[in-house]
Write a protein that holds these residues in place. Structure first.
Motif, PDB file in Angstrom:
ATOM      1  N   LEU A 291       0.902  -1.305   0.037  1.00 46.29           N
ATOM      2  CA  LEU A 291      -0.156   0.081  -0.193  1.00 46.29           C
ATOM      3  C   LEU A 291       0.957   1.284  -0.004  1.00 46.29           C
ATOM      4  N   PRO A 292       0.448   2.459  -0.541  1.00 49.44           N
ATOM      5  CA  PRO A 292       1.086   3.542  -0.458  1.00 49.44           C
ATOM      6  C   PRO A 292       0.879   4.293   0.685  1.00 49.44           C
ATOM      7  N   TYR A 293       1.537   5.498   1.013  1.00 45.20           N
ATOM      8  CA  TYR A 293       1.504   6.358   2.047  1.00 45.20           C
ATOM      9  C   TYR A 293       0.527   7.508   1.480  1.00 45.20           C
ATOM     10  N   ARG A 294      -0.212   7.906   2.383  1.00 44.43           N
ATOM     11  CA  ARG A 294      -1.299   8.947   1.919  1.00 44.43           C
ATOM     12  C   ARG A 294      -0.591  10.258   2.275  1.00 44.43           C
ATOM     13  N   PRO A 295      -0.553  11.207   1.273  1.00 48.32           N
ATOM     14  CA  PRO A 295       0.187  12.532   1.040  1.00 48.32           C
ATOM     15  C   PRO A 295      -0.807  13.308   2.275  1.00 48.32           C
ATOM     16  N   CYS A 296       0.074  13.872   2.831  1.00 45.44           N
ATOM     17  CA  CYS A 296      -0.443  14.836   3.962  1.00 45.44           C
ATOM     18  C   CYS A 296       0.484  15.752   4.490  1.00 45.44           C
ATOM     19  N   VAL A 297      -0.360  16.736   5.140  1.00 53.16           N
ATOM     20  CA  VAL A 297       0.645  17.838   5.718  1.00 53.16           C
ATOM     21  C   VAL A 297       0.198  18.001   7.137  1.00 53.16           C
ATOM     22  N   GLY A 298       1.193  18.619   7.831  1.00 55.57           N
ATOM     23  CA  GLY A 298       1.051  18.783   9.271  1.00 55.57           C
ATOM     24  C   GLY A 298       1.285  20.096   9.716  1.00 55.57           C
ATOM     25  N   ILE A 299       0.862  20.726  10.728  1.00 50.91           N
ATOM     26  CA  ILE A 299       0.996  22.206  11.105  1.00 50.91           C
ATOM     27  C   ILE A 299       1.296  22.120  12.285  1.00 50.91           C
ATOM     28  N   VAL A 300       2.636  22.769  12.650  1.00 49.57           N
ATOM     29  CA  VAL A 300       2.937  23.243  14.207  1.00 49.57           C
ATOM     30  C   VAL A 300       2.776  24.624  14.086  1.00 49.57           C
ATOM     31  N   LEU A 301       1.606  24.781  14.848  1.00 47.45           N
ATOM     32  CA  LEU A 301       1.281  26.100  15.220  1.00 47.45           C
ATOM     33  C   LEU A 301       1.632  26.484  16.608  1.00 47.45           C
ATOM     34  N   ILE A 302       2.366  27.693  16.632  1.00 44.81           N
ATOM     35  CA  ILE A 302       3.013  28.115  17.898  1.00 44.81           C
ATOM     36  C   ILE A 302       2.568  29.557  18.061  1.00 44.81           C
ATOM     37  N   ASN A 303       2.478  29.896  19.449  1.00 44.93           N
ATOM     38  CA  ASN A 303       2.093  31.188  19.918  1.00 44.93           C
ATOM     39  C   ASN A 303       3.197  32.122  19.834  1.00 44.93           C
ATOM     40  N   ALA A 304       3.019  33.379  20.489  1.00 44.36           N
ATOM     41  CA  ALA A 304       4.016  34.300  20.781  1.00 44.36           C
ATOM     42  C   ALA A 304       4.987  33.759  21.774  1.00 44.36           C
ATOM     43  N   GLU A 305       4.664  32.841  22.590  1.00 44.17           N
ATOM     44  CA  GLU A 305       5.443  32.036  23.785  1.00 44.17           C
ATOM     45  C   GLU A 305       6.108  30.977  23.159  1.00 44.17           C
ATOM     46  N   GLY A 306       5.995  30.560  21.896  1.00 43.96           N
ATOM     47  CA  GLY A 306       6.609  29.380  21.442  1.00 43.96           C
ATOM     48  C   GLY A 306       5.818  28.017  22.056  1.00 43.96           C
ATOM     49  N   LEU A 307       4.607  28.091  22.534  1.00 49.11           N
ATOM     50  CA  LEU A 307       3.827  27.012  22.867  1.00 49.11           C
ATOM     51  C   LEU A 307       3.060  26.515  21.682  1.00 49.11           C
ATOM     52  N   ILE A 308       2.741  25.387  21.717  1.00 50.76           N
ATOM     53  CA  ILE A 308       2.195  24.370  20.399  1.00 50.76           C
ATOM     54  C   ILE A 308       0.550  24.491  20.662  1.00 50.76           C
ATOM     55  N   PHE A 309      -0.093  24.505  19.457  1.00 46.70           N
ATOM     56  CA  PHE A 309      -1.618  24.291  19.534  1.00 46.70           C
ATOM     57  C   PHE A 309      -1.676  22.980  19.547  1.00 46.70           C
ATOM     58  N   ALA A 310      -2.487  22.159  20.536  1.00 42.60           N
ATOM     59  CA  ALA A 310      -2.901  21.006  20.716  1.00 42.60           C
ATOM     60  C   ALA A 310      -4.340  20.822  20.653  1.00 42.60           C
ATOM     61  N   GLY A 311      -4.838  20.045  19.652  1.00 45.80           N
ATOM     62  CA  GLY A 311      -6.501  19.700  19.750  1.00 45.80           C
ATOM     63  C   GLY A 311      -6.590  18.309  20.157  1.00 45.80           C
ATOM     64  N   GLN A 312      -7.572  18.059  21.053  1.00 43.18           N
ATOM     65  CA  GLN A 312      -8.244  16.837  21.392  1.00 43.18           C
ATOM     66  C   GLN A 312      -9.065  16.208  20.408  1.00 43.18           C
ATOM     67  N   ARG A 313      -8.706  15.095  20.010  1.00 40.85           N
ATOM     68  CA  ARG A 313      -9.464  14.445  18.850  1.00 40.85           C
ATOM     69  C   ARG A 313     -10.967  14.179  19.352  1.00 40.85           C
ATOM     70  N   ILE A 314     -11.730  14.628  18.567  1.00 45.84           N
ATOM     71  CA  ILE A 314     -13.376  14.387  18.755  1.00 45.84           C
ATOM     72  C   ILE A 314     -13.849  13.000  18.629  1.00 45.84           C
ATOM     73  N   ASP A 315     -12.807  12.186  17.550  1.00 46.63           N
ATOM     74  CA  ASP A 315     -13.483  10.828  17.491  1.00 46.63           C
ATOM     75  C   ASP A 315     -12.811   9.855  18.201  1.00 46.63           C
ATOM     76  N   SER A 316     -12.043  10.044  19.125  1.00 48.64           N
ATOM     77  CA  SER A 316     -11.308   9.092  20.122  1.00 48.64           C
ATOM     78  C   SER A 316     -12.024   8.704  21.408  1.00 48.64           C
ATOM     79  N   PRO A 317     -11.929   7.579  21.618  1.00 50.06           N
ATOM     80  CA  PRO A 317     -12.697   7.131  22.981  1.00 50.06           C
ATOM     81  C   PRO A 317     -11.969   7.548  24.158  1.00 50.06           C
ATOM     82  N   VAL A 318     -10.693   7.473  23.931  1.00 49.25           N
ATOM     83  CA  VAL A 318      -9.509   7.958  25.033  1.00 49.25           C
ATOM     84  C   VAL A 318      -9.040   9.314  24.534  1.00 49.25           C
ATOM     85  N   PRO A 319      -8.662  10.031  25.615  1.00 53.59           N
ATOM     86  CA  PRO A 319      -8.243  11.330  25.278  1.00 53.59           C
ATOM     87  C   PRO A 319      -6.917  11.266  24.276  1.00 53.59           C
TER      88      PRO A 319
END
Length: 162
Positions: A10-38
């Protein structure tokens, strides 16, 4: 009887990822809506046919966070593509069973807006909650099969992160 899937075929799915940082250098993290565990992650998604990776990154960021291109500043692009394989229990179940994992181009973007401009309740909602966290916390929060990718990506952009 379960059919055996040859991941190597099987091939790999072509994808992008974003490291979004704020002025303090902290990273945006989102909790997945479709996961039964955090399960926390950075914004990411597939590259559409004919789309350039940087365009896909800005589209995916907006689709998942409501953050538009005018609210971010391009900082850096990963010099190489990063790949990961799905664990056996997910192989054949996600993305219509067409891919063995993802091949990702990562972008580092600085957020210029305010927290009240983040809107995760989009038409393509993927997150139930979000926060700003440090790089090591982000690595610890990702699902185990993506941890090596996050370690590699954080390593590429470490000088910009907290």
């Amino acid at each position: 009887m379960d059919r055996v899937i040859d991941a190597e075929a099987l091939p790999y799915r072509p994808c992008v990822g974003i490291v979004l940082i704020n002025a303090e250098g902290l990273i945006f993290a989102g909790q997945r809506i479709d996961s039964p565990v955090p399960a926390w992650q950075m914004p990411q998604g597939g590259i559409d046919e004919g789309e350039k990776p940087r365009e896909a990154a800005l589209r995916e960021l907006c689709e998942e966070t409501g953050i538009t291109a005018d609210l971010v500043e391009f900082v850096a692009k990963a010099p190489e593509w990063v790949t990961y394989d799905l664990p056996p229990e997910l192989l054949g179940k996600v993305w219509g069973g067409k891919y063995r994992g993802q091949r990702q181009k990562w972008f580092l973007l600085r957020y210029l807006g305010t927290d009240d401009q983040v809107g995760i309740g989009t038409d393509h909602a993927e997150f139930s909650r979000w926060c700003w966290i440090g790089a090591d916390e982000m690595i610890a929060a990702i699902v185990p099969f993506k941890r090596a990718v996050y370690e590699q990506v954080v390593g590429m952009f470490r000088s910009h992160l907290r």
